[in-house]
Motif scaffolding. Structure first.
Motif, PDB file in Angstrom:
ATOM      1  N   ALA A 128      29.439  -2.522  40.728  1.00  0.00           N
ATOM      2  CA  ALA A 128      29.100  -1.442  41.479  1.00  0.00           C
ATOM      3  C   ALA A 128      30.104  -0.440  41.716  1.00  0.00           C
ATOM      4  O   ALA A 128      30.101   0.738  41.493  1.00  0.00           O
ATOM      5  CB  ALA A 128      28.028  -1.858  42.605  1.00  0.00           C
ATOM      6  N   VAL A 129      31.135  -1.053  42.564  1.00  0.00           N
ATOM      7  CA  VAL A 129      32.277  -0.226  43.075  1.00  0.00           C
ATOM      8  C   VAL A 129      33.359  -0.803  43.242  1.00  0.00           C
ATOM      9  O   VAL A 129      33.279  -1.921  43.852  1.00  0.00           O
ATOM     10  CB  VAL A 129      31.692   0.973  44.228  1.00  0.00           C
ATOM     11  CG1 VAL A 129      31.434  -0.012  45.404  1.00  0.00           C
ATOM     12  CG2 VAL A 129      32.668   1.679  44.459  1.00  0.00           C
ATOM     13  N   ILE A 138      18.881  -5.687  47.720  1.00  0.00           N
ATOM     14  CA  ILE A 138      18.314  -4.272  47.152  1.00  0.00           C
ATOM     15  C   ILE A 138      17.196  -4.225  46.407  1.00  0.00           C
ATOM     16  O   ILE A 138      16.393  -3.350  46.485  1.00  0.00           O
ATOM     17  CB  ILE A 138      19.314  -3.588  46.555  1.00  0.00           C
ATOM     18  CG1 ILE A 138      19.893  -4.124  45.057  1.00  0.00           C
ATOM     19  CG2 ILE A 138      20.626  -3.014  47.220  1.00  0.00           C
ATOM     20  CD1 ILE A 138      20.722  -3.219  44.151  1.00  0.00           C
ATOM     21  N   SER A 139      16.609  -5.530  46.371  1.00  0.00           N
ATOM     22  CA  SER A 139      15.285  -5.694  45.752  1.00  0.00           C
ATOM     23  C   SER A 139      15.055  -7.113  45.936  1.00  0.00           C
ATOM     24  O   SER A 139      15.893  -7.936  46.426  1.00  0.00           O
ATOM     25  CB  SER A 139      15.022  -5.208  44.280  1.00  0.00           C
ATOM     26  OG  SER A 139      15.668  -6.248  43.433  1.00  0.00           O
ATOM     27  N   SER A 140      13.723  -7.724  45.457  1.00  0.00           N
ATOM     28  CA  SER A 140      13.566  -9.275  45.390  1.00  0.00           C
ATOM     29  C   SER A 140      14.235 -10.023  44.498  1.00  0.00           C
ATOM     30  O   SER A 140      14.451 -11.269  44.565  1.00  0.00           O
ATOM     31  CB  SER A 140      12.079  -9.494  45.038  1.00  0.00           C
ATOM     32  OG  SER A 140      11.808  -9.167  43.939  1.00  0.00           O
ATOM     33  N   THR A 141      15.108  -9.418  43.460  1.00  0.00           N
ATOM     34  CA  THR A 141      15.898 -10.090  42.738  1.00  0.00           C
ATOM     35  C   THR A 141      17.313  -9.626  42.696  1.00  0.00           C
ATOM     36  O   THR A 141      18.284 -10.053  41.789  1.00  0.00           O
ATOM     37  CB  THR A 141      15.335 -10.136  41.188  1.00  0.00           C
ATOM     38  OG1 THR A 141      15.227  -9.023  40.568  1.00  0.00           O
ATOM     39  CG2 THR A 141      13.921 -10.851  41.115  1.00  0.00           C
ATOM     40  N   GLU A 142      17.435  -8.434  43.153  1.00  0.00           N
ATOM     41  CA  GLU A 142      18.879  -7.818  43.032  1.00  0.00           C
ATOM     42  C   GLU A 142      19.610  -7.776  44.219  1.00  0.00           C
ATOM     43  O   GLU A 142      19.057  -7.588  45.485  1.00  0.00           O
ATOM     44  CB  GLU A 142      18.700  -6.358  42.288  1.00  0.00           C
ATOM     45  CG  GLU A 142      18.376  -6.135  40.700  1.00  0.00           C
ATOM     46  CD  GLU A 142      18.334  -4.931  40.481  1.00  0.00           C
ATOM     47  OE1 GLU A 142      19.198  -4.772  39.783  1.00  0.00           O
ATOM     48  OE2 GLU A 142      17.480  -4.237  41.043  1.00  0.00           O
ATOM     49  N   PHE A 143      20.939  -8.018  44.433  1.00  0.00           N
ATOM     50  CA  PHE A 143      21.730  -8.144  45.627  1.00  0.00           C
ATOM     51  C   PHE A 143      22.825  -7.313  45.340  1.00  0.00           C
ATOM     52  O   PHE A 143      23.415  -7.280  44.335  1.00  0.00           O
ATOM     53  CB  PHE A 143      21.978  -9.515  45.988  1.00  0.00           C
ATOM     54  CG  PHE A 143      20.732 -10.375  46.223  1.00  0.00           C
ATOM     55  CD1 PHE A 143      20.127 -10.505  47.434  1.00  0.00           C
ATOM     56  CD2 PHE A 143      20.007 -10.597  44.991  1.00  0.00           C
ATOM     57  CE1 PHE A 143      18.950 -11.099  47.628  1.00  0.00           C
ATOM     58  CE2 PHE A 143      18.862 -11.673  45.438  1.00  0.00           C
ATOM     59  CZ  PHE A 143      18.636 -11.965  46.484  1.00  0.00           C
ATOM     60  N   GLY A 198      47.843  -4.521  45.901  1.00  0.00           N
ATOM     61  CA  GLY A 198      47.185  -5.285  44.751  1.00  0.00           C
ATOM     62  C   GLY A 198      45.971  -5.749  45.389  1.00  0.00           C
ATOM     63  O   GLY A 198      45.244  -6.848  44.562  1.00  0.00           O
ATOM     64  N   GLY A 199      45.351  -5.501  46.206  1.00  0.00           N
ATOM     65  CA  GLY A 199      44.058  -6.088  46.982  1.00  0.00           C
ATOM     66  C   GLY A 199      42.964  -5.931  46.088  1.00  0.00           C
ATOM     67  O   GLY A 199      43.131  -4.769  45.262  1.00  0.00           O
ATOM     68  N   THR A 200      42.151  -6.707  46.086  1.00  0.00           N
ATOM     69  CA  THR A 200      40.635  -6.786  45.270  1.00  0.00           C
ATOM     70  C   THR A 200      39.660  -6.434  46.583  1.00  0.00           C
ATOM     71  O   THR A 200      39.544  -7.028  47.109  1.00  0.00           O
ATOM     72  CB  THR A 200      40.522  -8.020  44.652  1.00  0.00           C
ATOM     73  OG1 THR A 200      41.610  -7.942  43.509  1.00  0.00           O
ATOM     74  CG2 THR A 200      39.258  -8.026  43.981  1.00  0.00           C
ATOM     75  N   LYS A 201      38.864  -5.351  46.331  1.00  0.00           N
ATOM     76  CA  LYS A 201      38.072  -5.054  47.204  1.00  0.00           C
ATOM     77  C   LYS A 201      36.612  -4.423  46.472  1.00  0.00           C
ATOM     78  O   LYS A 201      36.712  -3.182  45.964  1.00  0.00           O
ATOM     79  CB  LYS A 201      37.969  -3.989  48.151  1.00  0.00           C
ATOM     80  CG  LYS A 201      39.576  -4.434  49.019  1.00  0.00           C
ATOM     81  CD  LYS A 201      39.648  -5.609  49.800  1.00  0.00           C
ATOM     82  CE  LYS A 201      40.875  -5.885  50.124  1.00  0.00           C
ATOM     83  NZ  LYS A 201      41.627  -7.123  50.200  1.00  0.00           N
ATOM     84  N   LYS A 202      35.855  -5.383  46.079  1.00  0.00           N
ATOM     85  CA  LYS A 202      34.789  -4.884  44.963  1.00  0.00           C
ATOM     86  C   LYS A 202      33.245  -5.352  45.498  1.00  0.00           C
ATOM     87  O   LYS A 202      33.111  -6.272  46.254  1.00  0.00           O
ATOM     88  CB  LYS A 202      35.163  -5.604  43.523  1.00  0.00           C
ATOM     89  CG  LYS A 202      36.490  -5.200  42.903  1.00  0.00           C
ATOM     90  CD  LYS A 202      36.495  -5.675  41.701  1.00  0.00           C
ATOM     91  CE  LYS A 202      38.037  -5.256  41.069  1.00  0.00           C
ATOM     92  NZ  LYS A 202      38.030  -5.812  39.790  1.00  0.00           N
ATOM     93  N   VAL A 203      32.675  -4.312  45.192  1.00  0.00           N
ATOM     94  CA  VAL A 203      31.040  -4.673  45.180  1.00  0.00           C
ATOM     95  C   VAL A 203      30.330  -4.808  44.239  1.00  0.00           C
ATOM     96  O   VAL A 203      30.758  -3.998  43.004  1.00  0.00           O
ATOM     97  CB  VAL A 203      30.396  -3.630  46.032  1.00  0.00           C
ATOM     98  CG1 VAL A 203      29.057  -3.754  46.141  1.00  0.00           C
ATOM     99  CG2 VAL A 203      31.089  -3.182  47.442  1.00  0.00           C
ATOM    100  N   TYR A 204      29.739  -6.274  43.825  1.00  0.00           N
ATOM    101  CA  TYR A 204      29.181  -6.333  42.505  1.00  0.00           C
ATOM    102  C   TYR A 204      27.467  -6.216  42.515  1.00  0.00           C
ATOM    103  O   TYR A 204      27.109  -6.535  43.696  1.00  0.00           O
ATOM    104  CB  TYR A 204      29.380  -7.676  41.913  1.00  0.00           C
ATOM    105  CG  TYR A 204      30.838  -7.781  41.473  1.00  0.00           C
ATOM    106  CD1 TYR A 204      31.010  -7.411  39.957  1.00  0.00           C
ATOM    107  CD2 TYR A 204      31.941  -7.908  42.127  1.00  0.00           C
ATOM    108  CE1 TYR A 204      32.379  -7.339  39.595  1.00  0.00           C
ATOM    109  CE2 TYR A 204      33.258  -7.920  41.669  1.00  0.00           C
ATOM    110  CZ  TYR A 204      33.390  -7.761  40.370  1.00  0.00           C
ATOM    111  OH  TYR A 204      34.668  -7.723  39.545  1.00  0.00           O
TER     112      TYR A 204
END
Length: 147
Positions: free
Chosen positions: A87-88, A14-19, A32-38
């Motif tokens: 993030a979500v 999303i930038s040169s240093t952020e993903f 109980g599933g884990t589905k995350k965006v960091y």
């Protein structure tokens, strides 16, 4: 994350240093599933390529690859990790039911397109025969859709 089916499936800049990074397990969301965006930032993190960037196993600590090292060994070696914030959580926020959350596209304006691998809606019945892959929460066959 820890487990045989836990994985990081996709990374998008999303930038040169952020993903944005997907972390997920192999469970359905309602089980109980884990589905995350960091959101991670590599600014200030250590470069772990090692002195010889052609080396197969990169940087070593005490003659061990980083993946073989404990967190204490990594910290004592002065290695700084990326910063990471949630993030979500797709299960908590959207009730995401699928087991294989595997792709993201950042659309801008804080919007994501997310993708799952639905295995063509088919599983092995344990005897080598195909059977429908049913989502536990809905009772419907798993199929891709954009959220």
């Amino acid at each position: 994350m820890a487990g045989a089916s836990d994985s990081v499936c996709d990374i998008t800049a999303i930038s040169s240093t952020e993903f944005l990074v997907i972390e997920r397990d192999g469970n359905f969301g309602s089980q109980g599933g884990t589905k995350k965006v960091y959101r991670i930032n590599i600014a200030g993190a250590s470069d772990v390529n090692g002195a010889d960037i052609t080396a197969v196993d990169g940087m070593k600590i005490n003659n061990k690859a980083l993946e073989q090292s404990t967190w204490d060994e990594i910290t004592n070696a002065g290695i700084k990790p990326v910063s990471k914030i949630l993030a979500v959580d797709l299960v908590a926020k959207l009730g995401y039911e699928h087991d294989k959350f595997e792709g993201i596209v950042y659309l801008g304006n804080n919007k994501l397109a997310v993708f799952n691998d639905d295995d063509f809606g088919i599983l092995d019945d344990g005897n080598g025969n195909p059977k429908a892959k049913i989502l536990p929460k809905t009772g419907k066959v798993d199929k891709e859709r954009c959220m």
